[in-house]
Design a protein around this motif. Sequence first.
Motif, mmCIF file in Angstrom:
data_model
loop_
_atom_site.group_PDB
_atom_site.id
_atom_site.type_symbol
_atom_site.label_atom_id
_atom_site.label_comp_id
_atom_site.label_asym_id
_atom_site.label_seq_id
_atom_site.Cartn_x
_atom_site.Cartn_y
_atom_site.Cartn_z
ATOM 1 N N TYR A 1 45.083 39.528 43.844
ATOM 2 C CA TYR A 1 44.238 38.680 42.999
ATOM 3 C C TYR A 1 45.108 37.800 42.111
ATOM 4 O O TYR A 1 45.619 38.256 41.081
ATOM 5 C CB TYR A 1 43.357 39.610 42.173
ATOM 6 N N SER B 1 39.433 31.714 47.789
ATOM 7 C CA SER B 1 40.847 32.044 47.573
ATOM 8 C C SER B 1 41.617 30.835 47.073
ATOM 9 O O SER B 1 41.211 29.688 47.309
ATOM 10 C CB SER B 1 41.482 32.556 48.871
ATOM 11 N N THR C 1 47.638 32.004 53.722
ATOM 12 C CA THR C 1 47.405 32.770 52.494
ATOM 13 C C THR C 1 48.768 33.216 51.985
ATOM 14 O O THR C 1 49.802 32.651 52.386
ATOM 15 C CB THR C 1 46.427 33.941 52.682
ATOM 16 N N ASP C 2 48.799 34.254 51.159
ATOM 17 C CA ASP C 2 50.059 34.716 50.583
ATOM 18 C C ASP C 2 50.981 35.293 51.662
ATOM 19 O O ASP C 2 50.533 36.014 52.569
ATOM 20 C CB ASP C 2 49.769 35.787 49.528
ATOM 21 N N GLU D 1 51.946 32.907 43.477
ATOM 22 C CA GLU D 1 50.680 33.646 43.367
ATOM 23 C C GLU D 1 50.935 34.939 42.608
ATOM 24 O O GLU D 1 51.216 35.981 43.198
ATOM 25 C CB GLU D 1 50.136 33.967 44.772
ATOM 26 N N TYR E 1 50.097 38.216 41.042
ATOM 27 C CA TYR E 1 48.973 39.144 41.229
ATOM 28 C C TYR E 1 48.636 39.873 39.927
ATOM 29 O O TYR E 1 49.475 40.555 39.342
ATOM 30 C CB TYR E 1 49.312 40.196 42.286
HETATM 31 N N1 GLU Z 1 46.197 35.600 46.066
HETATM 32 C C1 GLU Z 1 45.273 34.665 46.557
HETATM 33 C C2 GLU Z 1 43.948 34.723 45.821
HETATM 34 O O1 GLU Z 1 43.794 35.510 44.943
HETATM 35 C C3 GLU Z 1 45.053 34.819 48.051
HETATM 36 C C4 GLU Z 1 44.796 36.203 48.511
HETATM 37 C C5 GLU Z 1 43.342 36.596 48.444
HETATM 38 O O2 GLU Z 1 42.481 35.787 48.790
HETATM 39 O O3 GLU Z 1 43.095 37.755 48.079
HETATM 40 O O4 GLU Z 1 43.054 33.977 46.061
#
Ligand code: GLU
Length: 284
Positions: free
Chosen positions: A113, A161, A199-200, A227, A229
């Motif tokens: 996240y 996302s 994505t990540d 990104e 988290y």
């Molecule tokens: N870290 C990104 C996000 O929070 C991509 C991964 C995801 O979707 O969980 O949106």
Amino acid sequence: MRITRLTAAAGAFALAMAAAACGGGDDSGSGKASGIVGKASSDKKLVVGVKADQPGLGLQTGGTYTGFDIEIAKIIAKGLGVPETGIEYKTTVSSNREPFIQQGQVDIVVATYTITDDRKKAVNFGGPYYVAGQDLLVPTASTITGPEGLAGKKVCSVSGSTPAKRIQTEYKDAKLQQFDSYSKCVQALSDGSVDAVTTDDIILAGYAAQEQYVGKFKVVGKKFSDEPYGIGLKKTDKEGCEKINEILKTAASDGSYKAAWDTTLGKSGQAAPTLDVTKLTNCS
Ligand code: GLU
């Protein structure tokens, strides 16, 4: 007679509603009343929103969840005084994380996240406990070497996302296909119906390493975002957020953060990252 009984019932209902409204069942305004610190200490329970289809991070197999995010959730729960048996995992997808927190369906979210200013308008974040970066997963023979190469190509990501948003705003020539989970994107890549998944990096690496895909895909390896988290919780719960950061600080120095990595993502041989405690959010 009938009318009287109905009226009485309606009256009782109205009274019950009024009682509920005064009873403090709701938390709005006061982080303390319904914050995770108080809840954890009284109930010894914590409901955690996690991903269910991201190998190495949050993966559900039968009734069991495994991965780095799950280990981080266990560290937070323990720090709050909640035993592992008191943790209830609830599957989230990218687009329902804020509503799940806001509506109280989960106490915290640990689900790849990213902390963003936009999301901070809706929820609070402890962390970051890891910094990933947006990357691309492509078939082994693909000539795509970075996001610029996506023009005119079909790229798959997940609605709600940050990677999907970045493609929409910064790489407008790409044809974005959105699903609600990355495993559906990876399936589409395997079918040949999309040219790339974005994505990540750490999420993509997990799919690339899955037995059924070994040798089929590669992670391009040129990350084009940061990104960080975070651990999401109610916007009003400053106390809970500060407690989470305190727990992470302890985990960074007592070996438990390293163990969380080593027993999950670290199995691939990658050394544990450093949890930079100087970068933790200010919980405001
Ligand atoms: N870290 C990104 C996000 O929070 C991509 C991964 C995801 O979707 O969980 O949106």
